[in-house]
Design a protein around this motif. Structure first.
Motif, PDB file in Angstrom:
ATOM      1  N   VAL A  47       0.831  -1.209   0.000  1.00 54.82           N
ATOM      2  CA  VAL A  47       0.000   0.000   0.000  1.00 54.82           C
ATOM      3  C   VAL A  47       0.864   1.258   0.000  1.00 54.82           C
ATOM      4  CG1 VAL A  47      -1.788   1.265   1.255  1.00 54.82           C
ATOM      5  CG2 VAL A  47      -1.851  -1.229   1.174  1.00 54.82           C
ATOM      6  N   ASN A  48       1.943   1.255   0.780  1.00 55.36           N
ATOM      7  CA  ASN A  48       2.791   2.452   0.862  1.00 55.36           C
ATOM      8  C   ASN A  48       3.401   2.799  -0.492  1.00 55.36           C
ATOM      9  OD1 ASN A  48       2.283   2.642   3.614  1.00 55.36           O
ATOM     10  ND2 ASN A  48       4.066   1.405   4.166  1.00 55.36           N
ATOM     11  N   ASP A  49       3.872   1.772  -1.207  1.00 55.85           N
ATOM     12  CA  ASP A  49       4.442   2.024  -2.532  1.00 55.85           C
ATOM     13  C   ASP A  49       3.388   2.556  -3.497  1.00 55.85           C
ATOM     14  OD1 ASP A  49       6.798   1.110  -1.515  1.00 55.85           O
ATOM     15  OD2 ASP A  49       6.704  -0.861  -2.475  1.00 55.85           O
ATOM     16  N   LEU A  50       2.194   2.013  -3.416  1.00 51.66           N
ATOM     17  CA  LEU A  50       1.131   2.464  -4.315  1.00 51.66           C
ATOM     18  C   LEU A  50       0.702   3.890  -3.992  1.00 51.66           C
ATOM     19  CD1 LEU A  50      -1.122  -0.726  -4.600  1.00 51.66           C
ATOM     20  CD2 LEU A  50       0.648   0.083  -6.166  1.00 51.66           C
ATOM     21  N   LEU A  51       0.659   4.241  -2.713  1.00 52.81           N
ATOM     22  CA  LEU A  51       0.289   5.607  -2.342  1.00 52.81           C
ATOM     23  C   LEU A  51       1.327   6.607  -2.841  1.00 52.81           C
ATOM     24  CD1 LEU A  51      -1.061   5.144   1.305  1.00 52.81           C
ATOM     25  CD2 LEU A  51      -2.377   5.584  -0.777  1.00 52.81           C
ATOM     26  N   LEU A  52       2.606   6.255  -2.694  1.00 52.05           N
ATOM     27  CA  LEU A  52       3.662   7.145  -3.177  1.00 52.05           C
ATOM     28  C   LEU A  52       3.614   7.276  -4.696  1.00 52.05           C
ATOM     29  CD1 LEU A  52       6.161   8.853  -2.639  1.00 52.05           C
ATOM     30  CD2 LEU A  52       7.527   6.752  -2.732  1.00 52.05           C
ATOM     31  N   ALA A  53       3.432   6.152  -5.378  1.00 50.06           N
ATOM     32  CA  ALA A  53       3.346   6.189  -6.839  1.00 50.06           C
ATOM     33  C   ALA A  53       2.107   6.958  -7.297  1.00 50.06           C
ATOM     34  CB  ALA A  53       3.316   4.768  -7.396  1.00 50.06           C
ATOM     35  N   GLY A  54       0.995   6.784  -6.587  1.00 49.79           N
ATOM     36  CA  GLY A  54      -0.214   7.529  -6.933  1.00 49.79           C
ATOM     37  C   GLY A  54      -0.042   9.021  -6.739  1.00 49.79           C
ATOM     38  N   LEU A  55       0.675   9.410  -5.684  1.00 46.71           N
ATOM     39  CA  LEU A  55       0.939  10.832  -5.456  1.00 46.71           C
ATOM     40  C   LEU A  55       1.808  11.410  -6.564  1.00 46.71           C
ATOM     41  CD1 LEU A  55       0.778  13.344  -3.652  1.00 46.71           C
ATOM     42  CD2 LEU A  55       2.764  12.466  -2.398  1.00 46.71           C
ATOM     43  N   ILE A  56       2.827  10.659  -6.976  1.00 47.37           N
ATOM     44  CA  ILE A  56       3.687  11.123  -8.067  1.00 47.37           C
ATOM     45  C   ILE A  56       2.893  11.234  -9.368  1.00 47.37           C
ATOM     46  CG2 ILE A  56       5.689  10.517  -9.478  1.00 47.37           C
ATOM     47  CD1 ILE A  56       6.914   9.250  -6.992  1.00 47.37           C
ATOM     48  N   LEU A  57       2.016  10.263  -9.606  1.00 50.86           N
ATOM     49  CA  LEU A  57       1.159  10.328 -10.791  1.00 50.86           C
ATOM     50  C   LEU A  57       0.277  11.572 -10.766  1.00 50.86           C
ATOM     51  CD1 LEU A  57      -0.253   6.780 -11.671  1.00 50.86           C
ATOM     52  CD2 LEU A  57       0.963   8.350 -13.166  1.00 50.86           C
ATOM     53  N   LEU A  58      -0.314  11.847  -9.611  1.00 50.82           N
ATOM     54  CA  LEU A  58      -1.189  13.009  -9.487  1.00 50.82           C
ATOM     55  C   LEU A  58      -0.421  14.302  -9.744  1.00 50.82           C
ATOM     56  CD1 LEU A  58      -3.895  14.292  -8.735  1.00 50.82           C
ATOM     57  CD2 LEU A  58      -3.205  14.161  -6.333  1.00 50.82           C
ATOM     58  N   ILE A  59       0.777  14.411  -9.186  1.00 53.35           N
ATOM     59  CA  ILE A  59       1.588  15.612  -9.399  1.00 53.35           C
ATOM     60  C   ILE A  59       1.985  15.734 -10.866  1.00 53.35           C
ATOM     61  CG2 ILE A  59       3.767  16.729  -8.802  1.00 53.35           C
ATOM     62  CD1 ILE A  59       3.519  15.438  -6.044  1.00 53.35           C
ATOM     63  N   TYR A  60       2.314  14.603 -11.487  1.00 57.04           N
ATOM     64  CA  TYR A  60       2.679  14.621 -12.903  1.00 57.04           C
ATOM     65  C   TYR A  60       1.505  15.081 -13.763  1.00 57.04           C
ATOM     66  CZ  TYR A  60       3.664  12.771 -17.555  1.00 57.04           C
ATOM     67  OH  TYR A  60       3.817  12.629 -18.913  1.00 57.04           O
ATOM     68  N   PHE A  61       0.327  14.526 -13.520  1.00 57.60           N
ATOM     69  CA  PHE A  61      -0.850  14.914 -14.295  1.00 57.60           C
ATOM     70  C   PHE A  61      -1.207  16.379 -14.059  1.00 57.60           C
ATOM     71  CE2 PHE A  61      -2.353  10.250 -14.082  1.00 57.60           C
ATOM     72  CZ  PHE A  61      -1.650   9.955 -15.235  1.00 57.60           C
ATOM     73  N   THR A  62      -1.093  16.822 -12.816  1.00 56.99           N
ATOM     74  CA  THR A  62      -1.392  18.221 -12.508  1.00 56.99           C
ATOM     75  C   THR A  62      -0.424  19.160 -13.216  1.00 56.99           C
ATOM     76  OG1 THR A  62      -2.213  17.539 -10.331  1.00 56.99           O
ATOM     77  CG2 THR A  62      -1.732  19.873 -10.643  1.00 56.99           C
ATOM     78  N   GLY A  63       0.849  18.782 -13.253  1.00 53.12           N
ATOM     79  CA  GLY A  63       1.828  19.586 -13.973  1.00 53.12           C
ATOM     80  C   GLY A  63       1.539  19.663 -15.461  1.00 53.12           C
ATOM     81  N   LYS A  64       1.070  18.555 -16.038  1.00 51.82           N
ATOM     82  CA  LYS A  64       0.714  18.560 -17.457  1.00 51.82           C
ATOM     83  C   LYS A  64      -0.453  19.506 -17.718  1.00 51.82           C
ATOM     84  CE  LYS A  64       1.927  15.826 -20.243  1.00 51.82           C
ATOM     85  NZ  LYS A  64       2.950  15.881 -21.334  1.00 51.82           N
ATOM     86  N   ILE A  65      -1.450  19.485 -16.832  1.00 49.12           N
ATOM     87  CA  ILE A  65      -2.601  20.370 -17.008  1.00 49.12           C
ATOM     88  C   ILE A  65      -2.179  21.831 -16.884  1.00 49.12           C
ATOM     89  CG2 ILE A  65      -4.812  21.067 -16.012  1.00 49.12           C
ATOM     90  CD1 ILE A  65      -5.312  18.184 -15.263  1.00 49.12           C
ATOM     91  N   GLN A  66      -1.335  22.132 -15.900  1.00 48.83           N
ATOM     92  CA  GLN A  66      -0.887  23.510 -15.711  1.00 48.83           C
ATOM     93  C   GLN A  66      -0.075  24.009 -16.901  1.00 48.83           C
ATOM     94  OE1 GLN A  66       1.184  23.412 -11.975  1.00 48.83           O
ATOM     95  NE2 GLN A  66      -0.684  23.625 -10.767  1.00 48.83           N
ATOM     96  N   SER A  67       0.788  23.154 -17.449  1.00 52.11           N
ATOM     97  CA  SER A  67       1.574  23.566 -18.612  1.00 52.11           C
ATOM     98  C   SER A  67       0.680  23.830 -19.817  1.00 52.11           C
ATOM     99  CB  SER A  67       2.613  22.495 -18.946  1.00 52.11           C
ATOM    100  OG  SER A  67       1.981  21.280 -19.327  1.00 52.11           O
ATOM    101  N   LYS A  68      -0.363  23.031 -19.975  1.00 53.70           N
ATOM    102  CA  LYS A  68      -1.283  23.253 -21.094  1.00 53.70           C
ATOM    103  C   LYS A  68      -2.109  24.514 -20.885  1.00 53.70           C
ATOM    104  CE  LYS A  68      -1.655  18.565 -22.818  1.00 53.70           C
ATOM    105  NZ  LYS A  68      -2.555  17.465 -23.228  1.00 53.70           N
ATOM    106  N   GLN A  69      -2.467  24.796 -19.646  1.00 49.60           N
ATOM    107  CA  GLN A  69      -3.172  26.045 -19.369  1.00 49.60           C
ATOM    108  C   GLN A  69      -2.291  27.247 -19.697  1.00 49.60           C
ATOM    109  OE1 GLN A  69      -4.358  25.437 -15.266  1.00 49.60           O
ATOM    110  NE2 GLN A  69      -6.485  25.167 -15.861  1.00 49.60           N
TER     111      GLN A  69
END
Length: 201
Positions: A47-69
């Protein structure tokens, strides 16, 4: 991509096409990252590895949205320039963007990533396994593996910086909002303050 453009007859991609392809890409990315977490944990779903990976995924996706904005705002500013024909050119090369679809695709990818925890066997398929093996082979290559690790290191640094910036923005925003109201109250009190020694005419 050139072959796809020829099949479309050179017409620009529709909004549905753009986000349909993006959904497939993001879901496969979540799938490969889940398999990578399981592979690094020796076949276990932690679970800990998945939570960390999910957080990194969320930050990555958020960064992509911000760059497109930011790109969209840049196109909007340039489109307002009083240059003949510049508006039509920018509209042709302007990438498709809809914040609602962007958020929906990100949420779907994260839901799929979290759903693999309850059904890990669904994450294993020919395409995802091929991507995972290709990434691991690149990592094991002497020269490219070193470059791959350097890129990963700087990516982690950028993720940490984004998290720190987000936390600082939240804290500074709260500090400003808390400091603004007391100043206004002080100004009101100073305006209503009556000095006993003031001469009234």
């Amino acid at each position: 991509m050139t072959g796809i453009n020829l099949l479309r007859g050179g017409r620009p991609r529709l909004l549905f096409e753009v986000y349909f392809i993006k959904t497939i890409r993001y879901v496969f990315l979540a799938d490969v990252i889940f398999l990578f977490c399981v592979q690094q944990a020796g076949g276990l779903v932690l679970v800990n590895d998945l939570l960390l990976a999910g957080l990194i995924l969320l930050i990555y996706f958020t960064g992509k949205i911000q760059s497109k904005q930011n790109r969209q705002s840049l196109f909007s500013v340039r489109g307002k320039a009083n240059l003949p024909g510049i508006g039509d050119i920018l509209n042709r090369i302007k990438p498709a963007f809809d914040i609602r679809f962007e958020i929906a695709v990100v949420v779907l990818a994260l839901v799929v990533f979290g759903g693999f925890y309850f059904a890990p066997y669904l994450a294993s398929n020919a395409i995802s396994n091929w991507f995972l093996e290709s990434i691991l082979n690149i990592e094991d290559t002497p020269v490219f593996g070193f470059i791959f690790k350097i890129v990963g290191f700087f990516f982690m640094i950028s993720v940490i910086m984004k998290v720190v910036n987000a936390i600082m923005t939240i804290l500074i925003g709260r500090t400003k909002s808390n400091n603004e109201y007391p100043d206004e109250k002080r100004d009101d009190k100073n305006d209503d303050h009556f000095d006993d020694y003031t001469e009234i005419k």
